[in-house]
Motif scaffolding. Sequence first.
Motif, short mmCIF file in Angstrom:
data_model
loop_
_atom_site.label_atom_id
_atom_site.label_comp_id
_atom_site.label_asym_id
_atom_site.label_seq_id
_atom_site.Cartn_x
_atom_site.Cartn_y
_atom_site.Cartn_z
N UNK A 113 0.83 -1.20 0.00
CA UNK A 113 0.00 0.00 0.00
C UNK A 113 0.87 1.25 0.00
N UNK A 114 1.90 1.28 0.83
CA UNK A 114 2.79 2.44 0.91
C UNK A 114 3.56 2.61 -0.39
N UNK A 115 4.05 1.52 -0.94
CA UNK A 115 4.77 1.59 -2.22
C UNK A 115 3.85 2.08 -3.33
N UNK A 116 2.60 1.65 -3.31
CA UNK A 116 1.64 2.11 -4.30
C UNK A 116 1.35 3.59 -4.19
N UNK A 117 1.35 4.12 -2.97
CA UNK A 117 1.13 5.56 -2.78
C UNK A 117 2.29 6.36 -3.36
N UNK A 118 3.51 5.89 -3.18
CA UNK A 118 4.67 6.62 -3.67
C UNK A 118 4.79 6.53 -5.18
N UNK A 119 4.36 5.45 -5.78
CA UNK A 119 4.47 5.30 -7.23
C UNK A 119 3.48 6.18 -7.99
N UNK A 120 2.37 6.53 -7.36
CA UNK A 120 1.37 7.36 -8.03
C UNK A 120 1.82 8.80 -8.16
N UNK A 121 2.67 9.24 -7.25
CA UNK A 121 3.10 10.64 -7.26
C UNK A 121 4.32 10.78 -8.05
#
Length: 54
Positions: A46-54
């Motif tokens: 979930x955290x990695x997915x948040x960083x990849x979107x930005x």
Amino acid sequence: MLQYAGIFLVIALVAALFGFTGIVAGAVEIARILFFIFLVLFAASFVIGLFRRN
């Protein structure tokens, strides 16, 4: 992995129903460990997915 945790939980419940306390303790511990591993992997993805979107 969550499926395996659920399977071990069901095994523990069935074993508890029939009174196999040794099997219950082992299955509950395995289910608990797998569940916490699942939670850690879910939080990390979930955290990695948040960083990849930005």
